[in-house]
Structure formats: structure tokens, C-alpha cells
Design a protein around this motif. Structure first.
Motif, PDB file in Angstrom:
ATOM      1  N   SER A 154      29.732  27.760  15.564  1.00 36.99           N
ATOM      2  CA  SER A 154      28.616  26.961  16.074  1.00 36.99           C
ATOM      3  C   SER A 154      27.436  27.043  15.119  1.00 36.99           C
ATOM      4  CB  SER A 154      28.184  27.462  17.462  1.00 36.99           C
ATOM      5  OG  SER A 154      27.685  28.786  17.376  1.00 36.99           O
ATOM      6  N   GLY A 155      26.411  26.271  15.408  1.00 39.36           N
ATOM      7  CA  GLY A 155      25.156  26.349  14.687  1.00 39.36           C
ATOM      8  C   GLY A 155      25.264  26.131  13.193  1.00 39.36           C
ATOM      9  N   LEU A 156      24.535  26.938  12.433  1.00 39.89           N
ATOM     10  CA  LEU A 156      24.515  26.785  10.983  1.00 39.89           C
ATOM     11  C   LEU A 156      25.888  26.994  10.374  1.00 39.89           C
ATOM     12  CD1 LEU A 156      21.223  28.648   9.966  1.00 39.89           C
ATOM     13  CD2 LEU A 156      21.548  26.253  10.593  1.00 39.89           C
ATOM     14  N   GLY A 157      26.632  27.971  10.893  1.00 41.72           N
ATOM     15  CA  GLY A 157      27.964  28.232  10.348  1.00 41.72           C
ATOM     16  C   GLY A 157      28.875  27.039  10.494  1.00 41.72           C
ATOM     17  N   ALA A 158      28.840  26.386  11.654  1.00 40.63           N
ATOM     18  CA  ALA A 158      29.662  25.198  11.867  1.00 40.63           C
ATOM     19  C   ALA A 158      29.245  24.073  10.927  1.00 40.63           C
ATOM     20  CB  ALA A 158      29.574  24.745  13.320  1.00 40.63           C
ATOM     21  N   ALA A 206      17.210  20.379   9.933  1.00 44.50           N
ATOM     22  CA  ALA A 206      18.530  19.975  10.423  1.00 44.50           C
ATOM     23  C   ALA A 206      19.593  20.912   9.846  1.00 44.50           C
ATOM     24  CB  ALA A 206      18.830  18.541  10.021  1.00 44.50           C
ATOM     25  N   PRO A 207      20.585  21.316  10.655  1.00 47.07           N
ATOM     26  CA  PRO A 207      21.646  22.181  10.133  1.00 47.07           C
ATOM     27  C   PRO A 207      22.310  21.619   8.886  1.00 47.07           C
ATOM     28  CG  PRO A 207      21.771  22.084  12.513  1.00 47.07           C
ATOM     29  CD  PRO A 207      20.727  21.077  12.098  1.00 47.07           C
ATOM     30  N   GLY A 208      22.465  20.297   8.834  1.00 48.36           N
ATOM     31  CA  GLY A 208      23.092  19.690   7.666  1.00 48.36           C
ATOM     32  C   GLY A 208      22.304  19.898   6.391  1.00 48.36           C
ATOM     33  N   GLU A 209      20.981  20.015   6.514  1.00 50.42           N
ATOM     34  CA  GLU A 209      20.155  20.270   5.330  1.00 50.42           C
ATOM     35  C   GLU A 209      20.376  21.685   4.801  1.00 50.42           C
ATOM     36  OE1 GLU A 209      16.470  17.260   6.454  1.00 50.42           O
ATOM     37  OE2 GLU A 209      16.537  19.266   7.339  1.00 50.42           O
ATOM     38  N   ILE A 210      20.571  22.621   5.712  1.00 51.42           N
ATOM     39  CA  ILE A 210      20.869  23.990   5.296  1.00 51.42           C
ATOM     40  C   ILE A 210      22.259  24.061   4.672  1.00 51.42           C
ATOM     41  CG2 ILE A 210      21.109  26.361   6.114  1.00 51.42           C
ATOM     42  CD1 ILE A 210      19.107  25.522   8.381  1.00 51.42           C
ATOM     43  N   ALA A 211      23.199  23.348   5.276  1.00 50.47           N
ATOM     44  CA  ALA A 211      24.547  23.299   4.716  1.00 50.47           C
ATOM     45  C   ALA A 211      24.538  22.693   3.317  1.00 50.47           C
ATOM     46  CB  ALA A 211      25.459  22.490   5.640  1.00 50.47           C
ATOM     47  N   ALA A 212      23.721  21.662   3.112  1.00 49.85           N
ATOM     48  CA  ALA A 212      23.637  21.039   1.789  1.00 49.85           C
ATOM     49  C   ALA A 212      23.080  22.016   0.763  1.00 49.85           C
ATOM     50  CB  ALA A 212      22.765  19.786   1.858  1.00 49.85           C
ATOM     51  N   ALA A 213      22.125  22.847   1.185  1.00 55.00           N
ATOM     52  CA  ALA A 213      21.573  23.849   0.274  1.00 55.00           C
ATOM     53  C   ALA A 213      22.633  24.882  -0.103  1.00 55.00           C
ATOM     54  CB  ALA A 213      20.375  24.535   0.919  1.00 55.00           C
ATOM     55  N   ALA A 214      23.415  25.300   0.875  1.00 52.10           N
ATOM     56  CA  ALA A 214      24.477  26.264   0.592  1.00 52.10           C
ATOM     57  C   ALA A 214      25.513  25.665  -0.354  1.00 52.10           C
ATOM     58  CB  ALA A 214      25.139  26.714   1.890  1.00 52.10           C
ATOM     59  N   ARG A 215      25.894  24.431  -0.102  1.00 53.71           N
ATOM     60  CA  ARG A 215      26.883  23.782  -0.968  1.00 53.71           C
ATOM     61  C   ARG A 215      26.343  23.636  -2.394  1.00 53.71           C
ATOM     62  NH1 ARG A 215      29.173  17.546  -0.605  1.00 53.71           N
ATOM     63  NH2 ARG A 215      30.248  17.629  -2.609  1.00 53.71           N
TER      64      ARG A 215
END
Length: 236
Positions: A18-22, A205-214
Motif C-alpha cells: 500500500s501507500g508509497l511502496g505500492a 502525490a505517491p506517483g511523484e515520489i515513485a518517479a523520484a525513486a525510479r
């Protein structure tokens, strides 16, 4: 055409249910990674979901063994498993302190200890830890959370130095308040007066954090020991 070694491979994401991990797991899967999710709950959107307690170092190591048997060598790790609560410092008892440190800090360290030596042996890999801008700037009522996340920043930078020159990059994403179930409806981070202080007038937005990780995973070994902070402009 990209070389085989440049194509996405296997990624482990902790807290993937869930959340950021998802969000991170979904972004990496969309980019072609075969994602293994580590969580106490099932991670249905991953190629392999492993139910594991990240505070248990032996269990995490066994989970990584399983991933490498079933999916292949782990080339990326994102440590998104975490807990959060607001509590005045005088109310932070031993149990609350220990839980915060065990999940946020020890969970990060356990995953890195299980994965990083394998990456070093292969001469390539990327690690992104998830810390918090509260671990850098602090906040009222967040002492134990900020302590755990600030420690992740120090741990990440030290690990980056430890693996320097091996082909492995280690970085951290330190997001601001994010729009995930971790913040309940009554959270002060959702209050209109707080959101009004942000240039974008909303939570991250969680997707923005995911984009940073990627981005950090794809940047390669030349970018290591860095802190990237998508925080809706809260800290510039």
C-alpha cells in the motif's frame, strides 16, 4: 537497442502492499522491472509477493534468497516500509520508540544488508531508501519519527561511501507529506491552512515520489549518496 545489461531486471520493494511502496512497485513494474514486494500483507500487484516482517533480519535474508531463486538477481532495492504517528515527546514510551526505530530504521538496514553485498559482488545495482523531509527539518510532535528518518539519511550516506567504486549506487528520497492512507482525515498535514503554505497547494502525490525513486535507480553509479526531496515546495 539497449544492451541486455541495461534493461530493467529484478527489483525488491519493501512496504509494497500500500501507500508509497505500492506506488513505487507499480512505477517500476510499468518500466519493465520484475518486482518482488515485501510486506506483512499480500502485494498483489507485484510479480512476487513475499509476506515478511522487515524487522526480522533472518526472514528478510531468506526472502531475498527466494526472490533470486524465483525471479533472478536483484538489481534494485527500494525500502518503503514504514510507520508514522504524531506524539508529544513526553508520550513517546519505550514501546513506541522501539517500534518506530525497528520498522523504519532497522527494516531499512535489514533489507540493505541482505541485498547490497550481492549487488557489490555483481558490480552493479541501485538502492533507494525512503526517508522524510521531517528527518532533515523536524516538526512538532514528530520526534521519534523524525529521529528514525534522519537516521536513514545518515545510514544511506554512509552506505554510499562504503560501496563507492563498486558499481552500486545508494540514495534516499526524503518526501514531504504525501497523500497516502498513512495520513488520516484528521491529520494536520491535510489541514487547509497547511496546504495553503505549499506552492502547489496540495500534498505530494505517491506517483511523484515513485518517479523520484525510479530516477535515482536509473541514474547509475555516478549519482550516489544523494537526498532527493519531492515535498510540494515545503522546503526549497
Amino acid at each position: 537497442m539497449a544492451e541486455e545489461s541495461d534493461r530493467p531486471g529484478v527489483a525488491v520493494v519493501t512496504g509494497a502492499a500500500s501507500g508509497l511502496g505500492a506506488a513505487v512497485a507499480g512505477a517500476l513494474a510499468a518500466a519493465g522491472w520484475r518486482v518482488a514486494g515485501f510486506d506483512l500483507r499480500p502485494s498483489p500487484a507485484t510479480a512476487l509477493g513475499v509476506e515478511v516482517d522487515v524487522t526480522d533480519a533472518a526472514a528478510v535474508a531468506a526472502a531475498v534468497d527466494r526472490v533470486e531463486r524465483e525471479l533472478g538477481a536483484v538489481g534494485a532495492l527500494v525500502t518503503a516500509a514504514g510507520v508514522y504517528e504524531m506524539r508529544p515527546v513526553e508520550e513517546i514510551d519505550d514501546a513506541r520508540w522501539s517500534r518506530m526505530m525497528a520498522v523504519n530504521l532497522s527494516g531499512t538496514a535489514n533489507a540493505c544488508a541482505a541485498v547490497v553485498p550481492r549487488m557489490v559482488a555483481r558490480g552493479r545495482g541501485g538502492v533507494v531508501t525512503i526517508s522524510s523531509d521531517l528527518g532533515v527539518g523536524g516538526s512538532q510532535g514528530d520526534a521519534h519519527y523524525a529521529a528514525s528518518k534522519g537516521a536513514i539519511v545518515g545510514f544511506t550516506r554512509a552506505l554510499a561511501v562504503e560501496v563507492e567504486g563498486t558499481g552500486v549506487a545508494v540514495n534516499t528520497v526524503a518526501p514531504g507529506a504525501a497523500d497516502t492512507p498513512m495520513l488520516d482525515a484528521g491529520s494536520p498535514w491535510r489541514a487547509a491552512d497547511f496546504l495553503a503554505t505549499l506552492p502547489v497547494q496540495r500534498l505530494v502525490a505517491p506517483g511523484e515520489i515513485a518517479a523520484a525513486a525510479r530516477f535515482l535507480l536509473e541514474a547509475g553509479p555516478a549519482v550516489s549518496g544523494q537526498v532527493l526531496s519531492p515535498n510540494a515546495g515545503a522546503t526549497i
